[in-house]
Design a protein around this motif. Sequence first.
Motif, PDB file in Angstrom:
ATOM      1  N   TRP A  49       0.683  -1.093   0.048  1.00  0.00           N
ATOM      2  CA  TRP A  49       0.240  -0.020   0.398  1.00  0.00           C
ATOM      3  C   TRP A  49       0.916   1.245  -0.057  1.00  0.00           C
ATOM      4  CZ3 TRP A  49      -5.100  -0.334   4.289  1.00  0.00           C
ATOM      5  CH2 TRP A  49      -5.633  -1.287   2.893  1.00  0.00           C
ATOM      6  N   ALA A  72      -9.420   7.358   6.124  1.00  0.00           N
ATOM      7  CA  ALA A  72      -8.613   6.696   6.474  1.00  0.00           C
ATOM      8  C   ALA A  72      -9.355   5.873   7.220  1.00  0.00           C
ATOM      9  CB  ALA A  72      -7.447   6.196   6.310  1.00  0.00           C
ATOM     10  N   ASN A  83      -8.511  -4.188  10.493  1.00  0.00           N
ATOM     11  CA  ASN A  83      -8.600  -4.289   9.374  1.00  0.00           C
ATOM     12  C   ASN A  83      -8.416  -2.485   9.010  1.00  0.00           C
ATOM     13  OD1 ASN A  83     -10.438  -6.119   9.155  1.00  0.00           O
ATOM     14  ND2 ASN A  83     -11.855  -5.325  11.334  1.00  0.00           N
ATOM     15  N   ARG A  86      -8.687   0.338   6.309  1.00  0.00           N
ATOM     16  CA  ARG A  86      -8.987   1.040   5.286  1.00  0.00           C
ATOM     17  C   ARG A  86      -8.305   2.685   3.781  1.00  0.00           C
ATOM     18  NH1 ARG A  86     -15.691   1.172   4.010  1.00  0.00           N
ATOM     19  NH2 ARG A  86     -15.425  -0.826   3.567  1.00  0.00           N
ATOM     20  N   MET A  92      -9.566   6.121   1.490  1.00  0.00           N
ATOM     21  CA  MET A  92     -10.400   6.269   0.476  1.00  0.00           C
ATOM     22  C   MET A  92      -9.597   7.329  -0.373  1.00  0.00           C
ATOM     23  SD  MET A  92     -13.767   5.487   1.762  1.00  0.00           S
ATOM     24  CE  MET A  92     -14.793   4.378   2.065  1.00  0.00           C
ATOM     25  N   THR A 111      -9.454   4.046  -4.180  1.00  0.00           N
ATOM     26  CA  THR A 111      -9.176   3.499  -2.457  1.00  0.00           C
ATOM     27  C   THR A 111      -8.840   1.606  -2.645  1.00  0.00           C
ATOM     28  OG1 THR A 111     -11.480   2.154  -2.449  1.00  0.00           O
ATOM     29  CG2 THR A 111     -11.352   5.058  -2.882  1.00  0.00           C
ATOM     30  N   GLN A 116      -8.733  -1.767   0.654  1.00  0.00           N
ATOM     31  CA  GLN A 116      -9.637  -1.916   1.654  1.00  0.00           C
ATOM     32  C   GLN A 116      -8.779  -3.807   2.045  1.00  0.00           C
ATOM     33  OE1 GLN A 116     -13.725  -1.482   1.070  1.00  0.00           O
ATOM     34  NE2 GLN A 116     -14.094  -3.565   0.949  1.00  0.00           N
ATOM     35  N   THR A 117      -8.337  -3.894   3.104  1.00  0.00           N
ATOM     36  CA  THR A 117      -8.717  -5.197   3.459  1.00  0.00           C
ATOM     37  C   THR A 117      -9.853  -6.128   3.635  1.00  0.00           C
ATOM     38  OG1 THR A 117      -8.506  -4.955   6.089  1.00  0.00           O
ATOM     39  CG2 THR A 117      -6.200  -5.064   4.757  1.00  0.00           C
ATOM     40  N   ASP A 118     -10.010  -7.290   3.427  1.00  0.00           N
ATOM     41  CA  ASP A 118     -11.143  -8.550   2.957  1.00  0.00           C
ATOM     42  C   ASP A 118     -11.555  -8.626   4.901  1.00  0.00           C
ATOM     43  OD1 ASP A 118     -13.105 -10.173   3.160  1.00  0.00           O
ATOM     44  OD2 ASP A 118     -11.755 -11.394   1.826  1.00  0.00           O
ATOM     45  N   THR A 119     -12.030  -7.909   5.154  1.00  0.00           N
ATOM     46  CA  THR A 119     -12.959  -9.010   6.328  1.00  0.00           C
ATOM     47  C   THR A 119     -13.348  -9.962   7.097  1.00  0.00           C
ATOM     48  OG1 THR A 119     -14.746  -7.338   5.916  1.00  0.00           O
ATOM     49  CG2 THR A 119     -13.014  -5.631   6.855  1.00  0.00           C
ATOM     50  N   SER A 144      -5.922  -7.787  -0.352  1.00  0.00           N
ATOM     51  CA  SER A 144      -6.354  -5.751  -0.298  1.00  0.00           C
ATOM     52  C   SER A 144      -7.566  -6.366  -2.086  1.00  0.00           C
ATOM     53  CB  SER A 144      -5.757  -5.802  -0.632  1.00  0.00           C
ATOM     54  OG  SER A 144      -4.411  -5.419   0.687  1.00  0.00           O
ATOM     55  N   ALA A 197      -9.423  -3.514  -4.515  1.00  0.00           N
ATOM     56  CA  ALA A 197      -9.292  -1.863  -4.922  1.00  0.00           C
ATOM     57  C   ALA A 197      -9.902  -1.125  -5.701  1.00  0.00           C
ATOM     58  CB  ALA A 197      -7.163  -2.031  -4.785  1.00  0.00           C
TER      59      ALA A 197
END
Length: 361
Positions: free
Chosen positions: A139, A154, A253, A255, A257, A262, A264-267, A276, A278
């Motif tokens: 990232w 974020a 977790n 994220r 933006m 953007t 984010q991690t997979d929750t 990730s 995006a």
Amino acid sequence: MKKTVRLGVVGLGRGLYVASDVAKESSVTIAAVCDRDPKKLENAVNRLTELGVTQLQAFENFDEFIKADIDAIYIATDAIFHVPFVIKAMEAGKHVISEIPAVSSIEDAKNLKAAVQAHPELKYMTGENCFYWGFIEAWKKMYDDGKFGTTVYAEAEYLHSNDPQEWDHVSMPSKGHWRTFNPAIKYITHDLGPLLHIMDDRCVSVSCMVPDVSYNPHKTLEAQNGIAIFKTAKGAVIRILICFGAYVGCDHNFRIMGTKGTIQTDTNKPLSEAYSYARFDDIPGSIDTLVQIPITASSFSDGTSGHGGADRKMMLDFIKCIQEDTKPPIDVDMGIAMALPGIIAAESASQGGVLLEIPEI
């Protein structure tokens, strides 16, 4: 040929795990260990001997320990000892890597900064291992390449189980361990730190609230949870949740933006397995369908050391900056910048969520 760094380790709970990760590295020699608990000290000597460490000195007294023939010290004690031990170690001429949080108060921050400035010939590094997770490194590269544009928002979450097996080691031998009474929001650097690192930013103000719910028997009521909203110097907003008081597992977790993308991690998966996802304005269709980025916490490492390989990478970076006489990758300014916001957030919560400024030390 680069000089092998002779390392001393104080605090043989966390400290032993990390020392074991680098015990066989050619660039470092574990030369001394210290802990006030004789049982931990004996266990550490036995474990490191099994790993091939020889001529290991053992100390129960920190003041005697820092007189040993060592070049650098890894401080992994209770948080309240981090700054006092850093100061003593640097006054004794030792390079230092100190566990998080780097500081526990504004006074701590001022004292730490002064100690590091007084010894420019020595290296000080904050030991925030989460900077070394594979997806955080990825990232950071994307951010520096402009993939996200200007950051708008974020967030990160640290979810921690209240399973007794997870807490026995911090509530014993007494209930006075710093993690049992420290407000959860002060344990913020694992989540705020990587975001500030990626964004190259710092927090300037905060408002924090805590739920009036008691769930974790190992922590006091006011310490169990914290939800903080930060404003940054670059104008972004960051939300951090530190949760030790709900029915959750152990996870992180993240994220970010931005104006161009953007991520984010997979929750839905634990961090060790989470990819990730995006959206980027230069990838057609990603506004509707997230782009999968198959990078996890343990990517770019062998994954054999603690925290997905991050512990070993962190320690070798510290050793490298000593050998090559370069700036520590997580210096004193970053150490303070990711710990102080949690301290001020706890103060905000104690005042009902009032907005408070975060000083720059």
